[in-house]
Design a protein around this motif. Structure first.
Motif, mmCIF file in Angstrom:
data_model
loop_
_atom_site.group_PDB
_atom_site.id
_atom_site.type_symbol
_atom_site.label_atom_id
_atom_site.label_comp_id
_atom_site.label_asym_id
_atom_site.label_seq_id
_atom_site.Cartn_x
_atom_site.Cartn_y
_atom_site.Cartn_z
ATOM 1 N N GLU A 45 0.687 -1.179 -0.463
ATOM 2 C CA GLU A 45 -0.142 -0.054 -0.059
ATOM 3 C C GLU A 45 1.224 0.826 -0.276
ATOM 4 O OE1 GLU A 45 -2.081 -0.658 3.382
ATOM 5 O OE2 GLU A 45 -3.868 -1.748 2.366
ATOM 6 N N ASP A 46 0.815 2.322 0.771
ATOM 7 C CA ASP A 46 1.963 3.199 0.911
ATOM 8 C C ASP A 46 3.273 3.122 1.237
ATOM 9 O OD1 ASP A 46 -0.132 3.693 4.080
ATOM 10 O OD2 ASP A 46 -0.703 3.925 2.624
ATOM 11 N N THR A 47 3.698 1.776 0.850
ATOM 12 C CA THR A 47 5.664 1.746 0.831
ATOM 13 C C THR A 47 5.295 1.181 -0.964
ATOM 14 O OG1 THR A 47 6.223 1.469 2.619
ATOM 15 C CG2 THR A 47 7.862 0.737 1.261
ATOM 16 N N GLN A 48 6.114 2.026 -1.820
ATOM 17 C CA GLN A 48 5.770 1.623 -3.191
ATOM 18 C C GLN A 48 7.450 1.115 -3.603
ATOM 19 O OE1 GLN A 48 3.205 1.616 -5.301
ATOM 20 N NE2 GLN A 48 2.330 1.929 -3.218
ATOM 21 N N THR A 135 9.944 -0.713 7.336
ATOM 22 C CA THR A 135 8.470 -0.835 6.722
ATOM 23 C C THR A 135 7.645 -2.244 7.204
ATOM 24 O OG1 THR A 135 8.062 0.641 5.350
ATOM 25 C CG2 THR A 135 6.694 -0.488 5.475
ATOM 26 N N LYS A 137 4.686 -4.892 7.236
ATOM 27 C CA LYS A 137 2.691 -4.858 6.721
ATOM 28 C C LYS A 137 2.581 -6.849 7.297
ATOM 29 C CE LYS A 137 -0.874 -3.865 4.030
ATOM 30 N NZ LYS A 137 -1.788 -2.800 5.062
#
Length: 338
Positions: A45-48, A135, A137
Motif C-alpha cells: 500500500e503506502d510503501t512503493q 516498513t 506490513k
C-alpha cells in the motif's frame, strides 16, 4: 493420472509454504517484472517498490550534470510466514532489530498468515518498525492470492495456470481462511433482549479482541438464533452521560450512530454495571433470525468460533446478503468443539 503440480503439497510446514510463495513470485517476475511490482505495491500500500533498472536523463549532481543515469533502487523484503492466524510479536520485533542493522535503501518486513489481521497489534508492530526505518506490513494468503490473480490477463493462460495451481495449493492447505469464514458465537442470557434490540454485544475488555471474525452469533437455550455482520469493535467507557471510546476502533470505524447505540445499551442495562466499567462492544449493522442448534447436551461455557462453510457443508456465495446466509444456516447444527 495425477496432474503435475508446480508446488509442493506433501507437507504443511511453514518452510514449504514460504518456498511455494517465493516460487510463484519468481514465476510472476519471469513473466513481467512490472507484474511483480504491482503485486508487491498492492500488498504494501503506502510503501512503493520499484523493480528493475531505472533510466534518467540530465540528472544534476553536486558539481556536474551527466547526460544519463542508469540505476536500480536498492530494496529488501523479508518474509515471516505463519500457517495460523497470528504472528509472534516478540519474534517480529527481533526480526525488525536484526534487519535494521543491515538495511540499505527500502527495507520491508512482511508478515504472512492464514487468518485475519489484528489491527491494533499490526499498528503497534508497524510503529516499532518505523522507529528503525523498516516498513512492516501484515497480510494474509487471501490478500496475496487476490493480488496475484488480478495480474493474470485472460490471454495469459500459462501464468493463469501457475497462479491457479498456487491458489489451489493454499486452499488445500487451509491457508485461504479470512475473517469472512468465521462466526463468533457468544452466550447471551440476561442480555439477549438488549443484544437483539441494539444489534450489538459487549464483553469484558480483558478478554481477547476476537475482531478476526466477521459474523456475530447470539446464543441462548442451546441455539444461535441471531446473526449479524460485525462492522466495528470499539472499547468504550461511560463518561459525561455517553459512550467514550478508549482509543481507536479495534475494527471498523467509530461513528456517532454506533456510539449512540452503545450509549443506549449502557443506559438500558440494569443487571450489569456498564456505566462503571469499560467494555468491548461488537457492533453489527443489524441482526437476522436463524436457528443453529447445538447438537450435544449442555450449554456452551464461553465464546465459540464456528466455520461457516463447515456448518453449511459447502462453499457459500460470499457476495450473498446476510439475510440469505441466515436462512441457509437455519437448521444446521454444531458440536461443542467446532
Amino acid at each position: 493420472m495425477t496432474a503435475v503440480s508446480h508446488f509442493q503439497r506433501f507437507s504443511q510446514r511453514e518452510n514449504h509454504a514460504t518456498n511455494n510463495t517465493l516460487l510463484v513470485l519468481r514465476h510472476l517476475y519471469q513473466v513481467s517484472p512490472a507484474k511483480l511490482q504491482a503485486v508487491l505495491n498492492t500488498l504494501l500500500e503506502d510503501t512503493q517498490i520499484a523493480i528493475g533498472v531505472q533510466f534518467d536523463q540530465q540528472v544534476k549532481g553536486s558539481q556536474s550534470v551527466p547526460d544519463a543515469h542508469i540505476y536500480q533502487t536498492p530494496w529488501r523484503i523479508y518474509v515471516e510466514t505463519k500457517l495460523g492466524a497470528s504472528l509472534d510479536a516478540d519474534q517480529i520485533e527481533r526480526h525488525i532489530n536484526s534487519i535494521a542493522a543491515t538495511q540499505d535503501g527500502v527495507t520491508v518486513l512482511l508478515g504472512l498468515t492464514s487468518g485475519s489481521v489484528e489491527p491494533i497489534q499490526a499498528e503497534r508492530l508497524a510503529a516499532t518498525a518505523r522507529e528503525k526505518n523498516v516498513t512492516f506490513k501484515w497480510v494474509t494468503f487471501v490478500d496475496l492470492a487476490d493480488a496475484l490473480q488480478s495480474q493474470c490477463a485472460e490471454y495469459e493462460t500459462a501464468l493463469s495456470a501457475i497462479v491457479t495451481d498456487y491458489v489451489d495449493y493454499l486452499r488445500g492447505e487451509g491457508l485461504l481462511e479470512s475473517r469472512d469464514d468465521w462466526l463468533l458465537v457468544v452466550p447471551c442470557g440476561q442480555s439477549y433482549e438488549e443484544n437483539k434490540r441494539f444489534g450489538l454485544y459487549y464483553d469484558a475488555v480483558n478478554r481477547p479482541s476476537r475482531s478476526g471474525c466477521r459474523y456475530l452469533g447470539i446464543y441462548k437455550n442451546r441455539t444461535v438464533s441471531l446473526i449479524g455482520d460485525i462492522v466495528a469493535v470499539i472499547v468504550c467507557s461511560y463518561q459525561d452521560g455517553k459512550a467514550a471510546p478508549q482509543g481507536p476502533a479495534e475494527f471498523g470505524e467509530i461513528t456517532e450512530e454506533r456510539l449512540a447505540r452503545i450509549t443506549a445499551v449502557i443506559e438500558a442495562t440494569s443487571y450489569y454495571d456498564l456505566k462503571g466499567t469499560t467494555q468491548r462492544y461488537f457492533v453489527t449493522d443489524g441482526l437476522h433470525e436463524t436457528e443453529i442448534r447445538k447438537s450435544t447436551k449442555g450449554g456452551i461455557q464461553g465464546a465459540l468460533y464456528l466455520k461457516i462453510d463447515a456448518l453449511l457443508g459447502t462453499r457459500r456465495n460470499r457476495a450473498a446478503p446476510l439475510a440469505d446466509l441466515a436462512s441457509q444456516l437455519a437448521g444446521t447444527t454444531f458440536p461443542t468443539r467446532a
